[in-house]
Structures are given as structure tokens and as C-alpha cells.
Write an enzyme that holds these catalytic residues in place. Structure first.
Site, PDB file in Angstrom:
ATOM      1  N   TYR A 142      12.477   2.606  -5.424  1.00 25.69           N
ATOM      2  CA  TYR A 142      11.668   1.397  -5.568  1.00 25.69           C
ATOM      3  C   TYR A 142      12.371   0.185  -4.972  1.00 25.69           C
ATOM      4  CZ  TYR A 142       8.001   3.139  -8.701  1.00 25.69           C
ATOM      5  OH  TYR A 142       6.916   3.780  -9.239  1.00 25.69           O
ATOM      6  N   LYS A 189      16.921  16.093  -9.521  1.00 23.86           N
ATOM      7  CA  LYS A 189      16.654  17.078  -8.464  1.00 23.86           C
ATOM      8  C   LYS A 189      17.994  17.332  -7.783  1.00 23.86           C
ATOM      9  CE  LYS A 189      13.840  19.554  -5.910  1.00 23.86           C
ATOM     10  NZ  LYS A 189      13.118  20.730  -6.430  1.00 23.86           N
ATOM     11  N   ASP A 221      10.845  19.225 -10.865  1.00 30.62           N
ATOM     12  CA  ASP A 221       9.657  20.071 -10.673  1.00 30.62           C
ATOM     13  C   ASP A 221       9.442  20.959 -11.903  1.00 30.62           C
ATOM     14  OD1 ASP A 221      12.052  21.293  -9.947  1.00 30.62           O
ATOM     15  OD2 ASP A 221      11.222  22.370  -8.230  1.00 30.62           O
ATOM     16  N   ASP A 245       8.289   7.434 -13.238  1.00 35.71           N
ATOM     17  CA  ASP A 245       6.936   6.922 -13.005  1.00 35.71           C
ATOM     18  C   ASP A 245       5.933   8.072 -13.045  1.00 35.71           C
ATOM     19  OD1 ASP A 245       4.883   5.082 -12.218  1.00 35.71           O
ATOM     20  OD2 ASP A 245       5.024   5.922 -10.193  1.00 35.71           O
ATOM     21  N   ASP A 249       3.099   9.276 -16.323  1.00 39.57           N
ATOM     22  CA  ASP A 249       1.638   9.393 -16.175  1.00 39.57           C
ATOM     23  C   ASP A 249       1.200  10.770 -16.639  1.00 39.57           C
ATOM     24  OD1 ASP A 249       1.273   6.852 -14.940  1.00 39.57           O
ATOM     25  OD2 ASP A 249      -0.299   7.688 -13.654  1.00 39.57           O
TER      26      ASP A 249
HETATM   27  C1  IPM Z   1       4.111   1.683 -13.763  1.00 38.52           C
HETATM   28  C2  IPM Z   1       3.274   1.344 -12.567  1.00 38.52           C
HETATM   29  C3  IPM Z   1       4.119   0.564 -11.574  1.00 38.52           C
HETATM   30  C4  IPM Z   1       5.288   1.452 -11.161  1.00 38.52           C
HETATM   31  C5  IPM Z   1       3.367   0.047 -10.343  1.00 38.52           C
HETATM   32  C6  IPM Z   1       2.151  -0.759 -10.711  1.00 38.52           C
HETATM   33  C7  IPM Z   1       4.270  -0.747  -9.435  1.00 38.52           C
HETATM   34  O1  IPM Z   1       2.743   2.499 -11.986  1.00 38.52           O
HETATM   35  O2  IPM Z   1       4.532   0.741 -14.471  1.00 38.52           O
HETATM   36  O3  IPM Z   1       4.337   2.856 -14.025  1.00 38.52           O
HETATM   37  O4  IPM Z   1       5.157   2.262 -10.238  1.00 38.52           O
HETATM   38  O5  IPM Z   1       6.350   1.322 -11.771  1.00 38.52           O
HETATM   39 MN    MN Z   2       3.235   4.317 -13.044  1.00 39.23          MN
END
Ligand code: IPM
Ligand code: MN
Length: 352
Positions: A142, A189, A221, A245, A249
Site C-alpha cells: 500500500y 507467503k 492461500d 485487507d 473481507d
Molecule cells: C479497507 C478498505 C481500504 C483498504 C480501501 C478503501 C483503501 O478496503 O479498509 O479494508 O484497502 O485498506
Molecule cells: Mn478492504
């Protein structure tokens, strides 16, 4: 206690869900005798529109001068399909994390018994799963050097980590593991990436200092698979920025809705408390978005920024009760009545 809170609703559904969290915070303050004051500031697309910057200096100052930041979301479809855009709303979030030194993002995943059937996974896999993802937040790809070569036809992002960055996040993860079920999974990884080999090396050096904690190492993975195959295996997961990240999710859907996952970003300066879902532009202004993740982020704010555990617990209890009583937005309604964002917020505040 006096609570100076920076209110950064951001874009999309941010303002609607943050408003509900504010109701919860105010309700807690009335019940426990605290005094909250809010300072509004822009971040994301709304800040670009007004200041030409996604995280203007004035917003940074508001954050610095506050005890905690209650944050909504950033993002705007106007930027999503334009790879040439020079400024993007997401830069606001990244700049905020970097400038406030928020190197640790804590994303707790918990399941609510009455919701397990909303999960895409089988009930017996999900019921009782409860773990904490500790995502490194200010390093890696990032923030590493990035750019284009060959007149734009070659692009690169650098996944760079320094020992001190790895060490401090691992130590933090160990400290949470010590307070929980004493099981830490380091996700990397290391079979391919040099940066991951540094992570693993540092973890192996630190592990003997925490003999009570079982440390295991898992390739990312495989971790992606185990999260779905066996979520109850996990207690604390620690990993680098990009892997964290993606995995969080994935982890959020285990619980049945992304609209439930809260997070705390902590580190050197003012902590930021935010839902993990994004700006959900399709729902913006419709009063249908699930406010619970943001309300639960406010619970984390009481706990992590102010050390007020009972206050955080009061919010959690009211949220659990709203789920139990099915006072929920359409994502969780399951054919039953879908309450609006503000109705859920009012209900939770009243029950606090
Ligand atoms: C998160 C979001 C952010 C990230 C984006 C919006 C930059 O997806 O907080 O997980 O990738 O960190
Ligand atoms: Mn995210």
C-alpha cells in the site's frame, strides 16, 4: 469523562451510518455520565470536492486534536472506472492512516447465533467462530514505492517491510493472544516472498518470549481456504496489509453480513474507528444501509480509545438484542420486516 470525538462520515452511506453510531455514543454518555463533543471534518470524495485533497490538513488537525475518530467510509463511483484519476477518495483513508501512525487494524469477527443461517457456510462450521484479525496497516504494498515505466506500459508496487514494523505488529498481536485463547496464526507467503520471510523470521524470534501462546504459521492461500473450511480454528490472526485487507473481507461474510464487522485502527496518534464495509454508493441516501458495523465500531472506540469497557459492552448488548429481536436492515431481514438505517439506530440507542 469528556470525549472529544472527530466525526468523519466521508462518502456514500458514511454519513447515515455514522449518525446512528453518534446516537449510540450519546445514549452511552447519558447512561454513564460522560460528555461527548463532536468535531466534523471531511475526508474522501467530499473533501476532494471542497478542498482538492482527500485528506486536507484541516481534517488532519481535527483528528490530532481529538481523542478518537469516528469514521464512515470513502469512495465514489466517479473515480472507480478512471485509472488515470490523479486524486482518489481512497487516498484520504490511506493518508489518514499513515499520518496518524495507525499501524494496527483490529478486525474482530464474531458470529451471532441467531444469524448463523445467514452465513454462506454451514451452521456447524460457523456457530461459535470468534477470532481477531490484526492487520498491519501502514506498510507493505500500500505504501511502498510504486510507479510506471516504459511510457506507462509497465507498472510496479513494492511490498516493503522493515523489521520494526513487523516487530511492533507481532508484539501487539501476541498481547491480544495472551488476553484471549492464546493461539496466534501468522499468515504470510514465506515460500515465495522475501518480505514474508522477514515476517516469519521475526515471528520465530519473538515466539519464545510468549511460551503460553501457541504460534502457528500459515501461507495466505491456505489461510484463505481454512477460514472457510474451519473458521473456529482461529483465535488471533496477524498478517501484512494486503493479505489482511483480502482476508478480512472474506472473514466478514462468515458472519452473514459485511454490515456487521467493526474495526479499530490504532497506533501512534488518535485512533480511528470504522466499519470495514465501504461507501456502498448504490445505497447512499436511501436509509437502508446496515448501521451495526459502525455502531460496533463506536463500542470499540469506548474500549480502545477510552478504556471504558462497560460502556462498550452496553453498546454490544444493545446490538445483540436488536439482532435477536430482528430489528435489522434488509441485508439481515431474511424475508421479515426490513427496518431503516435510522430506525435501527434509534432502537439501539433506546436500548442502551
Ligand atoms: C479497507 C478498505 C481500504 C483498504 C480501501 C478503501 C483503501 O478496503 O479498509 O479494508 O484497502 O485498506
Ligand atoms: Mn478492504
Amino acid at each position: 469523562m469528556k470525549l472529544n470525538i472527530a466525526k468523519l462520515p466521508g462518502d456514500g452511506i458514511g454519513p447515515e451510518v455514522v449518525e446512528q453510531a453518534v446516537k449510540a455514543v450519546d445514549a452511552v454518555c447519558r447512561r454513564f455520565g460522560h460528555e461527548a463533543s463532536y468535531t466534523f471534518a471531511e475526508v474522501g470524495a467530499c473533501a476532494i470536492d471542497k478542498y482538492g485533497s482527500a485528506f486536507p490538513e484541516s481534517t488532519y488537525k481535527v483528528c490530532l486534536e481529538s481523542d478518537a475518530v469516528l469514521f464512515g467510509a470513502v469512495g465514489d463511483p466517479r473515480y472507480d472506472n478512471d485509472p488515470t484519476a490523479k486524486v482518489r477518495p481512497e487516498q484520504g483513508l490511506l493518508a489518514m492512516r499513515k499520518q496518524l501512525g495507525l499501524y494496527a487494524n483490529l478486525r474482530p469477527v464474531e458470529t451471532f447465533s441467531s444469524l448463523v443461517d445467514k452465513s454462506p457456510l454451514k451452521r456447524e462450521l460457523v456457530d461459535g467462530a470468534e477470532f481477531l484479525c490484526v492487520r498491519e496497516l501502514t506498510g507493505g504494498m500500500y505504501f511502498g514505492e510504486k510507479g510506471r515505466l516504459d511510457g506507462g506500459d509497465t507498472a510496479y508496487d513494492t511490498n516493503i517491510y522493515h523489521r520494526y514494523e513487523v516487530e511492533r505488529i507481532l508484539k501487539l498481536a501476541y498481547s491480544y493472544a495472551m488476553r484471549r485463547r492464546r493461539h496466534l496464526t501468522v499468515v504470510d507467503k514465506a515460500n515465495v516472498l522475501e518480505s514474508s520471510r522477514l515476517w516469519r523470521q521475526v515471528a520465530q524470534e519473538l515466539a519464545p518470549q510468549y511460551p503460553e501462546v501457541t504460534t502457528d504459521y500459515m501461507y495466505v492461500d491456505n489461510a484463505a481456504m481454512q477460514l472457510i473450511r474451519c473458521p473456529k480454528f482461529f483465535d488471533v490472526i496477524v498478517t501484512e496489509n494486503t493479505f489482511g485487507d483480502i482476508l478480512t473481507d472474506e472473514a466478514s461474510c462468515i458472519t452473514g453480513s459485511m454490515g456487521l464487522l467493526a474495526s479499530a485502527s490504532i497506533g501512534e496518534k488518535t485512533g480511528v474507528f470504522e466499519p470495514i464495509h465501504g461507501s456502498y454508493p448504490q445505497a447512499a441516501g436511501k436509509n437502508i444501509a446496515n448501521p451495526l458495523a459502525t455502531i460496533l465500531s463506536a463500542a470499540m472506540m469506548f474500549e480502545y480509545a477510552f478504556g471504558l469497557m462497560e460502556e462498550g459492552a452496553a453498546i454490544r448488548a444493545a446490538v445483540a438484542e436488536s439482532i435477536e429481536q430482528k430489528v435489522v436492515t434488509e441485508d439481515l431481514a431474511d424475508g421479515g420486516k426490513a427496518y431503516s438505517t435510522s430506525e435501527v439506530g434509534d432502537w439501539v440507542a433506546k436500548h442502551i
